[in-house]
Design an enzyme around this catalytic site. Sequence first.
Site, PDB file in Angstrom:
ATOM      1  N   GLU A 174       0.926  -1.155   0.135  1.00  0.00           N
ATOM      2  CA  GLU A 174       0.140   0.060  -0.011  1.00  0.00           C
ATOM      3  C   GLU A 174       0.864   1.240  -0.011  1.00  0.00           C
ATOM      4  OE1 GLU A 174      -3.817   1.959   2.273  1.00  0.00           O
ATOM      5  OE2 GLU A 174      -2.767   0.119   3.322  1.00  0.00           O
ATOM      6  N   GLY A 203      -8.260   4.944   7.302  1.00  0.00           N
ATOM      7  CA  GLY A 203      -9.217   5.111   8.676  1.00  0.00           C
ATOM      8  C   GLY A 203      -8.682   3.943   9.607  1.00  0.00           C
ATOM      9  N   ALA A 204      -7.856   2.924   9.086  1.00  0.00           N
ATOM     10  CA  ALA A 204      -7.117   1.951   9.961  1.00  0.00           C
ATOM     11  C   ALA A 204      -5.772   1.689   9.940  1.00  0.00           C
ATOM     12  CB  ALA A 204      -7.872   0.568   9.709  1.00  0.00           C
ATOM     13  N   SER A 205      -4.969   2.560   8.894  1.00  0.00           N
ATOM     14  CA  SER A 205      -3.686   2.433   8.890  1.00  0.00           C
ATOM     15  C   SER A 205      -2.909   3.577   8.144  1.00  0.00           C
ATOM     16  CB  SER A 205      -3.060   1.182   8.177  1.00  0.00           C
ATOM     17  OG  SER A 205      -3.380   1.356   6.666  1.00  0.00           O
ATOM     18  N   THR A 206      -1.895   3.905   8.441  1.00  0.00           N
ATOM     19  CA  THR A 206      -0.881   5.039   7.689  1.00  0.00           C
ATOM     20  C   THR A 206       0.253   4.519   7.282  1.00  0.00           C
ATOM     21  OG1 THR A 206      -0.183   7.342   8.102  1.00  0.00           O
ATOM     22  CG2 THR A 206       0.036   5.882   9.957  1.00  0.00           C
ATOM     23  N   GLN A 207       0.758   4.983   6.007  1.00  0.00           N
ATOM     24  CA  GLN A 207       1.890   4.784   5.680  1.00  0.00           C
ATOM     25  C   GLN A 207       2.667   5.958   5.173  1.00  0.00           C
ATOM     26  OE1 GLN A 207      -0.934   1.992   5.712  1.00  0.00           O
ATOM     27  NE2 GLN A 207      -1.379   3.468   4.169  1.00  0.00           N
TER      28      GLN A 207
END
Length: 500
Positions: A174, A203-207
């Site tokens: 991602e 909403g559930a992860s960050t990269q």
Amino acid sequence: MSAQREMKEKNPWQTPVMIIITVIGVIAIVALVTVAVLQNRPLLQKYKYGIVLDAGSSHTALYIYEWPAEKDNNTGRVEQTHSCKVKGPGISSYASAPLEAGESLRACMQEAEKLVPGKRHHETPLYLGATAGMRLLNIENSSASDKVFQAVGDALQKFPFSYQGARILSGQEEGAFGWVTVNYLDDRLKQGLETTGALDLGGASTQISFVSNNYDGSESPRNSVTFRLYGNDYNLYTHSFLCYGKDQALKMTLAQMAKEGPATVFDPCFHPGYTATKNYSILYDGPCVSDRKPQAALATFTHTGKGNFLQCQEAVKSVFNFTYCKYSRCSFNGVFQPLLQGPFGAFSAYYFVMNFLNLTDTSIPLETVKDSLKRYCATPWNQIMLLHPDVKLKYLAEYCFSGTYILTLLTEGYNFTSKSYSDIKFIKKIKSSDAGWTLGYMLNLTNMIPAENPDSPPLPHVGYVSILSVIAVLLFILFILFILSLRPLWPRCSKQPQIV
């Protein structure tokens, strides 16, 4: 009369052979130019298409991409032509009713069926990539995850496209594909320019993904991705933090404040005057917060806003671990991160939150941004509702937290300073295409970015035709000059004898 006949016989311009040669020469030159123009004229452009469904934690979106069909190996520039936001929540929310997950996609798929030309349907690849929402569901209940994918696949295969399957993207994928998208759309890869880092917040992860001259991948190989694109090698640092998307981070922050099981939770991340009754079992539902649930708690609690930015920031910091690091340097939670380098594009929830707060201009000093957010968080809830009557109350109530979380994540988590904060650009689109992982994902699966630069003609079409025309004209002039140069050799014609 005999003299006239003799003169005509000796004049080569009046002989059939010279006339034929001249005519053939002119016709040949005209034909040469005509064929060159017709053969090399731009053809009516034909296009190919690709469709990608982004199944995120909070919603699903469909994107249609288009590129010139005549390009060798399909290396023509890809552009987004349409997007459609699926109504309802993300597909991970349908764990208890998987058939509804497939049904929810129908309206957007019908739009795609109309927009992609019918003769291209059978060759148009269709992909569905699921991100952190389905990652969490797969951790929590893999059987339910499989059933959702089965229902989604059954629904998508009913459409006339070339369905390529649905799967969960890893966090690394991602992040990496988001980086590819941003740099591809900005033409940085093809031109070999300095690349732009990618900051993605869902909403559930960050990269976070970027190229750093100080990083060769040896210190933390699992955060390294290597690409060879257009003849250039890129050693990319990328990491995805599951549970640190804005929705799950809100859950974790509130769960941390409610860990003692109080009847009322006074929350500095919500506006003064905000109050709501919430269920403890819902708050601690999900793998990101389930281990924090208090042993003895009431069924519900009263959620009350205080509206204090500084206290909110301290509450947000409580869900990060800044103390442990076994590497030379870390971001948070013991994860290695090299020195930040170059400009960054921040998209998805980064853009939508900061745009709502009118804080996308990063030329504004960071301290000024914080002061603005302080004032916003301190604004009474009833005034906020009056200022934004068209925004859903659930989303409206969370902007104070989301803005504070973004600034804390960027500065405390990823180590952006007051100086380097200006290197961030909050973006929604680049050249009419949405920033995000979907385009990079399709480009990778269809091999549309070559490892080496594709060969290109030495001259553009117009230049080629112009040079060909000039050469043809020169040949014609030389031919005429050649004929005229023979004139001194022609026999002199005596005056016509007078007839007495």
